[in-house]
Scaffold this motif. Structure first.
Motif, PDB file in Angstrom:
ATOM      1  N   TYR A 150       0.803  -1.214   0.023  1.00  0.00           N
ATOM      2  CA  TYR A 150       0.071   0.177   0.040  1.00  0.00           C
ATOM      3  C   TYR A 150       0.834   1.264  -0.009  1.00  0.00           C
ATOM      4  O   TYR A 150       0.515   2.196  -0.665  1.00  0.00           O
ATOM      5  N   LEU A 151       1.934   1.315   0.836  1.00  0.00           N
ATOM      6  CA  LEU A 151       2.745   2.486   0.951  1.00  0.00           C
ATOM      7  C   LEU A 151       3.663   2.603  -0.297  1.00  0.00           C
ATOM      8  O   LEU A 151       3.354   3.636  -0.741  1.00  0.00           O
ATOM      9  N   THR A 152       4.116   1.499  -0.779  1.00  0.00           N
ATOM     10  CA  THR A 152       4.912   1.679  -2.070  1.00  0.00           C
ATOM     11  C   THR A 152       3.952   2.020  -3.166  1.00  0.00           C
ATOM     12  O   THR A 152       4.535   3.160  -3.805  1.00  0.00           O
ATOM     13  N   GLN A 153       2.762   1.729  -3.248  1.00  0.00           N
ATOM     14  CA  GLN A 153       1.905   2.114  -4.452  1.00  0.00           C
ATOM     15  C   GLN A 153       1.353   3.568  -4.387  1.00  0.00           C
ATOM     16  O   GLN A 153       1.319   4.106  -5.267  1.00  0.00           O
ATOM     17  N   THR A 154       1.369   3.792  -3.036  1.00  0.00           N
ATOM     18  CA  THR A 154       0.903   5.372  -2.775  1.00  0.00           C
ATOM     19  C   THR A 154       1.918   6.209  -3.153  1.00  0.00           C
ATOM     20  O   THR A 154       1.814   7.334  -3.695  1.00  0.00           O
ATOM     21  N   ILE A 155       3.106   5.897  -2.765  1.00  0.00           N
ATOM     22  CA  ILE A 155       4.434   7.005  -3.110  1.00  0.00           C
ATOM     23  C   ILE A 155       4.670   6.666  -4.687  1.00  0.00           C
ATOM     24  O   ILE A 155       5.056   7.759  -5.040  1.00  0.00           O
ATOM     25  N   GLN A 156       4.354   5.398  -5.257  1.00  0.00           N
ATOM     26  CA  GLN A 156       4.781   5.530  -6.650  1.00  0.00           C
ATOM     27  C   GLN A 156       3.792   6.398  -7.601  1.00  0.00           C
ATOM     28  O   GLN A 156       3.868   7.176  -8.395  1.00  0.00           O
ATOM     29  N   GLU A 157       2.411   6.498  -6.987  1.00  0.00           N
ATOM     30  CA  GLU A 157       1.206   7.278  -7.551  1.00  0.00           C
ATOM     31  C   GLU A 157       1.639   8.567  -7.402  1.00  0.00           C
ATOM     32  O   GLU A 157       1.580   9.447  -8.391  1.00  0.00           O
ATOM     33  N   LYS A 158       2.185   9.065  -6.167  1.00  0.00           N
ATOM     34  CA  LYS A 158       2.534  10.443  -5.906  1.00  0.00           C
ATOM     35  C   LYS A 158       3.687  10.898  -6.845  1.00  0.00           C
ATOM     36  O   LYS A 158       3.660  12.139  -7.448  1.00  0.00           O
ATOM     37  N   LEU A 205      -0.635  12.036   3.072  1.00  0.00           N
ATOM     38  CA  LEU A 205      -0.519  10.315   2.983  1.00  0.00           C
ATOM     39  C   LEU A 205      -1.652  10.099   3.790  1.00  0.00           C
ATOM     40  O   LEU A 205      -1.981  10.813   4.968  1.00  0.00           O
ATOM     41  N   PRO A 206      -2.141   8.865   3.890  1.00  0.00           N
ATOM     42  CA  PRO A 206      -3.082   8.272   4.806  1.00  0.00           C
ATOM     43  C   PRO A 206      -2.529   8.192   6.121  1.00  0.00           C
ATOM     44  O   PRO A 206      -1.198   8.138   6.054  1.00  0.00           O
ATOM     45  N   LYS A 207      -3.319   8.154   7.136  1.00  0.00           N
ATOM     46  CA  LYS A 207      -2.728   8.243   8.586  1.00  0.00           C
ATOM     47  C   LYS A 207      -2.094   6.656   8.688  1.00  0.00           C
ATOM     48  O   LYS A 207      -2.720   5.533   8.315  1.00  0.00           O
ATOM     49  N   VAL A 208      -0.728   6.377   9.020  1.00  0.00           N
ATOM     50  CA  VAL A 208      -0.156   5.357   9.478  1.00  0.00           C
ATOM     51  C   VAL A 208      -0.050   4.978  10.860  1.00  0.00           C
ATOM     52  O   VAL A 208       0.475   6.079  11.566  1.00  0.00           O
ATOM     53  N   ASN A 209      -0.663   3.824  11.266  1.00  0.00           N
ATOM     54  CA  ASN A 209      -0.565   3.440  12.550  1.00  0.00           C
ATOM     55  C   ASN A 209       0.865   2.915  13.057  1.00  0.00           C
ATOM     56  O   ASN A 209       1.464   2.051  12.271  1.00  0.00           O
ATOM     57  N   PRO A 264      12.038   0.173  -2.351  1.00  0.00           N
ATOM     58  CA  PRO A 264      12.291   0.271  -3.414  1.00  0.00           C
ATOM     59  C   PRO A 264      10.858   1.058  -4.223  1.00  0.00           C
ATOM     60  O   PRO A 264       9.851   0.363  -4.595  1.00  0.00           O
ATOM     61  N   VAL A 265      11.033   2.146  -4.842  1.00  0.00           N
ATOM     62  CA  VAL A 265       9.886   2.716  -5.505  1.00  0.00           C
ATOM     63  C   VAL A 265      10.113   2.765  -6.830  1.00  0.00           C
ATOM     64  O   VAL A 265      10.885   3.543  -7.560  1.00  0.00           O
TER      65      VAL A 265
END
Length: 160
Positions: free
Chosen positions: A69-77, A134-138, A154-155
């Motif tokens: 999820y985090l990798t995909q979000t960073i890639q999209e941004k 970014l969405p809140k990370v717990n 790796p992005v």
């Protein structure tokens, strides 16, 4: 004779039983130190997570979900940025992600030690500008307490 034998037996039992109670209880500091030595400080009890992954019950699946999820979000941004235009030779960038106990995120690009081909400051500023909201990370949990964690993702910048 039996009174002397009885008295001697009572005296012996008293001495032996007093020796059993004579042992000192360990101090709080000793107990704390022993407990701290048992803890593996390099591992967390629960990895960081986002709400979308919290529904998974298996810890390994939740961890995998979070990283994907985090990798995909960073890639999209970063895909809508000039990073791929400025540096067409870069297809993947490694990003060190720090998740703080208060859920803050910090991103730091990782470059090969001998790399001089990239403007590291410019790439870092692009990451800082784009990786907001970014969405809140717990945060990760260790023994019931939120803790700081770091990992490198790796992005992929180019999908072609």
């Amino acid at each position: 004779m039996s009174k002397k034998l009885f008295a001697l037996t009572i005296f012996s039992l008293t001495v032996i039983s007093c020796q059993l109670f004579d042992k000192k209880a360990p101090s709080e500091d000793e107990l704390l130190q022993k407990e701290l030595e048992k803890i593996d400080w390099k591992k967390v009890d629960a990895f960081p997570s986002v709400d979308a992954c919290d529904v998974l019950t298996d810890e390994a699946q939740r961890k995998q979900c979070f990283f994907e999820y985090l990798t995909q979000t960073i890639q999209e941004k970063l895909s809508v940025d000039t990073l791929a235009i400025l540096y067409p030779e870069i297809d993947t960038i490694e990003v060190k992600v720090t998740v703080f106990p208060d859920s803050r995120l910090e991103f730091e690009p990782q470059f090969p030690k001998d790399s001089v081909a990239y403007d590291k400051i410019k790439i870092d500023s692009i990451l800082q500008a784009k990786l907001v909201d970014l969405p809140k990370v717990n945060p990760a949990i260790k023994r019931g307490i939120p803790v700081k964690t770091q990992f490198v993702l790796p992005v992929i910048l180019k999908t072609k």
